[in-house]
Design a protein around this motif. Structure first.
Motif, PDB file in Angstrom:
ATOM      1  N   SER A 162       0.830  -1.205   0.000  1.00  0.00           N
ATOM      2  CA  SER A 162       0.000   0.000   0.000  1.00  0.00           C
ATOM      3  C   SER A 162       0.867   1.259   0.000  1.00  0.00           C
ATOM      4  O   SER A 162       0.413   2.345   0.361  1.00  0.00           O
ATOM      5  CB  SER A 162      -0.964  -0.008   1.193  1.00  0.00           C
ATOM      6  OG  SER A 162      -0.262  -0.178   2.409  1.00  0.00           O
ATOM      7  N   ARG A 163       2.111   1.091  -0.395  1.00  0.00           N
ATOM      8  CA  ARG A 163       3.033   2.203  -0.660  1.00  0.00           C
ATOM      9  C   ARG A 163       4.128   1.640  -1.555  1.00  0.00           C
ATOM     10  O   ARG A 163       4.274   0.419  -1.716  1.00  0.00           O
ATOM     11  CB  ARG A 163       3.662   2.731   0.641  1.00  0.00           C
ATOM     12  CG  ARG A 163       4.374   1.647   1.442  1.00  0.00           C
ATOM     13  CD  ARG A 163       5.330   2.207   2.460  1.00  0.00           C
ATOM     14  NE  ARG A 163       5.873   1.181   3.346  1.00  0.00           N
ATOM     15  CZ  ARG A 163       6.853   0.335   3.031  1.00  0.00           C
ATOM     16  NH1 ARG A 163       7.410   0.383   1.813  1.00  0.00           N
ATOM     17  NH2 ARG A 163       7.294  -0.548   3.896  1.00  0.00           N
TER      18      ARG A 163
ATOM     19  N   TYR B  93      -5.716   3.354  -7.013  1.00  0.00           N
ATOM     20  CA  TYR B  93      -5.596   4.277  -5.890  1.00  0.00           C
ATOM     21  C   TYR B  93      -6.485   3.845  -4.730  1.00  0.00           C
ATOM     22  O   TYR B  93      -7.453   3.092  -4.904  1.00  0.00           O
ATOM     23  CB  TYR B  93      -5.989   5.695  -6.320  1.00  0.00           C
ATOM     24  CG  TYR B  93      -5.024   6.326  -7.275  1.00  0.00           C
ATOM     25  CD1 TYR B  93      -3.787   6.799  -6.825  1.00  0.00           C
ATOM     26  CD2 TYR B  93      -5.318   6.445  -8.632  1.00  0.00           C
ATOM     27  CE1 TYR B  93      -2.888   7.376  -7.703  1.00  0.00           C
ATOM     28  CE2 TYR B  93      -4.425   7.028  -9.510  1.00  0.00           C
ATOM     29  CZ  TYR B  93      -3.209   7.484  -9.043  1.00  0.00           C
ATOM     30  OH  TYR B  93      -2.310   8.047  -9.914  1.00  0.00           O
TER      31      TYR B  93
ATOM     32  N   GLY C  82       1.700  -0.722   5.602  1.00  0.00           N
ATOM     33  CA  GLY C  82       1.881   0.372   4.652  1.00  0.00           C
ATOM     34  C   GLY C  82       0.836   1.457   4.850  1.00  0.00           C
ATOM     35  O   GLY C  82       1.085   2.633   4.573  1.00  0.00           O
ATOM     36  N   THR C  83      -0.337   1.065   5.336  1.00  0.00           N
ATOM     37  CA  THR C  83      -1.374   2.058   5.632  1.00  0.00           C
ATOM     38  C   THR C  83      -0.886   3.006   6.723  1.00  0.00           C
ATOM     39  O   THR C  83      -1.103   4.212   6.650  1.00  0.00           O
ATOM     40  CB  THR C  83      -2.679   1.360   6.075  1.00  0.00           C
ATOM     41  OG1 THR C  83      -3.161   0.551   4.995  1.00  0.00           O
ATOM     42  CG2 THR C  83      -3.746   2.368   6.459  1.00  0.00           C
TER      43      THR C  83
ATOM     44  N   ASP D 187       2.313   3.704   7.386  1.00  0.00           N
ATOM     45  CA  ASP D 187       3.351   4.536   6.770  1.00  0.00           C
ATOM     46  C   ASP D 187       2.731   5.700   6.012  1.00  0.00           C
ATOM     47  O   ASP D 187       3.162   6.848   6.136  1.00  0.00           O
ATOM     48  CB  ASP D 187       4.202   3.705   5.800  1.00  0.00           C
ATOM     49  CG  ASP D 187       5.080   2.681   6.508  1.00  0.00           C
ATOM     50  OD1 ASP D 187       5.373   2.876   7.706  1.00  0.00           O
ATOM     51  OD2 ASP D 187       5.466   1.691   5.868  1.00  0.00           O
ATOM     52  N   ALA D 188       1.715   5.386   5.216  1.00  0.00           N
ATOM     53  CA  ALA D 188       1.071   6.426   4.419  1.00  0.00           C
ATOM     54  C   ALA D 188       0.303   7.406   5.302  1.00  0.00           C
ATOM     55  O   ALA D 188       0.275   8.619   5.038  1.00  0.00           O
ATOM     56  CB  ALA D 188       0.136   5.792   3.397  1.00  0.00           C
TER      57      ALA D 188
ATOM     58  N   GLU E 180       2.697   9.867   6.748  1.00  0.00           N
ATOM     59  CA  GLU E 180       3.181  10.821   5.743  1.00  0.00           C
ATOM     60  C   GLU E 180       2.094  11.803   5.318  1.00  0.00           C
ATOM     61  O   GLU E 180       2.322  13.017   5.269  1.00  0.00           O
ATOM     62  CB  GLU E 180       3.691  10.054   4.523  1.00  0.00           C
ATOM     63  CG  GLU E 180       4.215  10.948   3.407  1.00  0.00           C
ATOM     64  CD  GLU E 180       4.644  10.159   2.183  1.00  0.00           C
ATOM     65  OE1 GLU E 180       4.730  10.768   1.101  1.00  0.00           O
ATOM     66  OE2 GLU E 180       4.881   8.939   2.291  1.00  0.00           O
ATOM     67  N   LEU E 181       0.905  11.283   5.003  1.00  0.00           N
ATOM     68  CA  LEU E 181      -0.147  12.121   4.418  1.00  0.00           C
ATOM     69  C   LEU E 181      -0.972  12.894   5.445  1.00  0.00           C
ATOM     70  O   LEU E 181      -1.432  14.000   5.161  1.00  0.00           O
ATOM     71  CB  LEU E 181      -1.093  11.245   3.584  1.00  0.00           C
ATOM     72  CG  LEU E 181      -0.463  10.524   2.391  1.00  0.00           C
ATOM     73  CD1 LEU E 181      -1.475   9.581   1.761  1.00  0.00           C
ATOM     74  CD2 LEU E 181       0.045  11.525   1.359  1.00  0.00           C
TER      75      LEU E 181
ATOM     76  N   ARG F 261      -3.659   7.644  -1.956  1.00  0.00           N
ATOM     77  CA  ARG F 261      -2.340   7.033  -2.203  1.00  0.00           C
ATOM     78  C   ARG F 261      -2.463   5.919  -3.248  1.00  0.00           C
ATOM     79  O   ARG F 261      -3.532   5.323  -3.414  1.00  0.00           O
ATOM     80  CB  ARG F 261      -1.798   6.436  -0.911  1.00  0.00           C
ATOM     81  CG  ARG F 261      -2.859   5.527  -0.279  1.00  0.00           C
ATOM     82  CD  ARG F 261      -2.336   4.409   0.479  1.00  0.00           C
ATOM     83  NE  ARG F 261      -3.445   3.642   1.077  1.00  0.00           N
ATOM     84  CZ  ARG F 261      -3.270   2.805   2.052  1.00  0.00           C
ATOM     85  NH1 ARG F 261      -2.079   2.640   2.568  1.00  0.00           N
ATOM     86  NH2 ARG F 261      -4.277   2.103   2.528  1.00  0.00           N
TER      87      ARG F 261
END
Length: 349
Positions: free
Chosen positions: A86-87, A112, A180-181, A183-184, A187-188, A284
């Motif tokens: 997911s990234r 996406y 990954g969720t 991580d995103a 970041e977001l 993302r």
């Protein structure tokens, strides 16, 4: 003589029952990685198993980071063939792959997704900004009384973060560090929210490492709760506790709209159209990665990639859209389809 005969018999039986290397090879595709991509990959695996005459692939939800750890550990039947993500894969993960002989990867961007903050329909719809999210969930924030000094987050309720929000306890169920969720989300949501605070915006200019530590530091006092890789379990917990908020991919909201609702972020609702247009702030891309060294050795990998990139699967009217995948634009789908089916590799240092 009897003993000698017995030894000869045993040795001959070892020869008979020794399994040739080609029989020891795995005869099914082994997929690991993102819990967000898991339902899409599983749907493709089921269609692939029915249509192509191969065994249905084994798909495990390990989280993006956990998937890359398994995927990059080496080449051979004991290692996964495909890793969902997911990234995008990190430089450090590429380096691990290369160190372990995994040097040819095929990156396939599939569509996406939006990271949603959702709650039970029994509660009001949340209307948040990224700054609200940071101030609610960061372990340390600039002192609300003034100045640039960082203090332990004192906010107990959403109303203390923003007077327009509900007067209820901050309790957010989210993905673990292997996800990954997560991580995103850091970041977001968290980083971008931190940048809306002047003191932290200035900190990034002078000491980016210190800024990242603050922006990525989630609370450990019960306001943020690691809820594991099973996003369906988070949904169940939201139904049991209408005051809680959950963080997960859009597809899990899309499949449960009768029970839960997504918060607006910066005034934009997490719906298909806003994510597709990249208007929703927490949008993302999603990927899977193929280990090219396994193509031809493990049966069906080429055909699995073909099924995933068929319009009937990842297109606007495809069966993955029914499960919540936001399709790529048509031209981008065509370009990625061509590269994926040709097994065009990405650069691995």
């Amino acid at each position: 003589m009897k003993r000698l005969g017995l030894v000869v018999l045993c040795l001959s039986m070892v020869g008979v029952f020794q399994v040739p290397p080609e029989v020891q090879a795995r005869d099914y595709i082994y997929i690991v990685g993102s819990s967000t991509v898991y339902p899409f990959s599983t749907a493709v695996a089921e269609q692939f198993g029915k249509a192509y005459g191969f065994k249905t692939p084994k798909v495990e939800s390990t989280g993006t980071g956990g998937g890359f750890k398994l995927f990059c550990a080496g080449v051979g039947v004991e290692h996964p063939d495909i890793s969902n993500a997911s990234r995008a894969i990190k430089k450090s993960e590429l380096e691990t792959c290369a160190q372990n002989g995994v040097r040819e990867l095929v990156e396939v961007k599939i569509g996406y997704d939006g990271i949603v903050l959702a709650n039970s329909k029994k509660a009001p719809v949340m209307q948040l900004t990224r700054k609200d999210i940071f101030l609610a969930l960061a372990a340390e924030i600039p002192d609300p009384k003034g100045g640039n000094t960082l203090v332990k987050n004192p906010h107990k309720t959403w109303k203390e973060v923003n007077s327009a929000l509900p007067d209820q306890k901050i309790e957010v169920l989210g993905p673990p560090p292997t996800s990954g969720t997560r991580d995103a989300f850091l970041e977001l949501a968290m980083e971008e929210g931190a940048l809306e605070i002047d003191a932290l915006k200035a900190l990034k200019k002078t000491d980016e490492k210190a800024f990242k530590k603050v922006a990525h530091g989630l609370r450990e006092d019960g306001a943020w709760i690691d809820a594991g890789e099973n996003d369906n379990l988070i949904v169940q917990k939201l139904l049991a506790n209408p005051k809680a908020v959950g963080v997960f991919g859009f597809s899990f909201l899309d499949q449960n709209t009768d029970k839960i609702q997504g918060a607006l972020v910066n005034g934009v609702a997490p719906v298909f159209e806003s994510i597709s247009a990249q208007e929703y702030p927490l949008s993302r891309p999603l990927f899977f990665y193929v280990k090219k060294a396994h193509v031809g050795s493990i049966p069906g990998i080429q055909e699995f990639v073909q099924e995933f990139t068929e319009e009937k699967a990842w297109g606007p009217q495809g069966y993955l859209a029914d499960k919540g995948l936001i399709p790529l634009p048509e031209a981008e789908r065509a370009s990625i389809r061509e590269a994926a089916r040709a097994m065009k590799t990405m650069a691995v240092q």
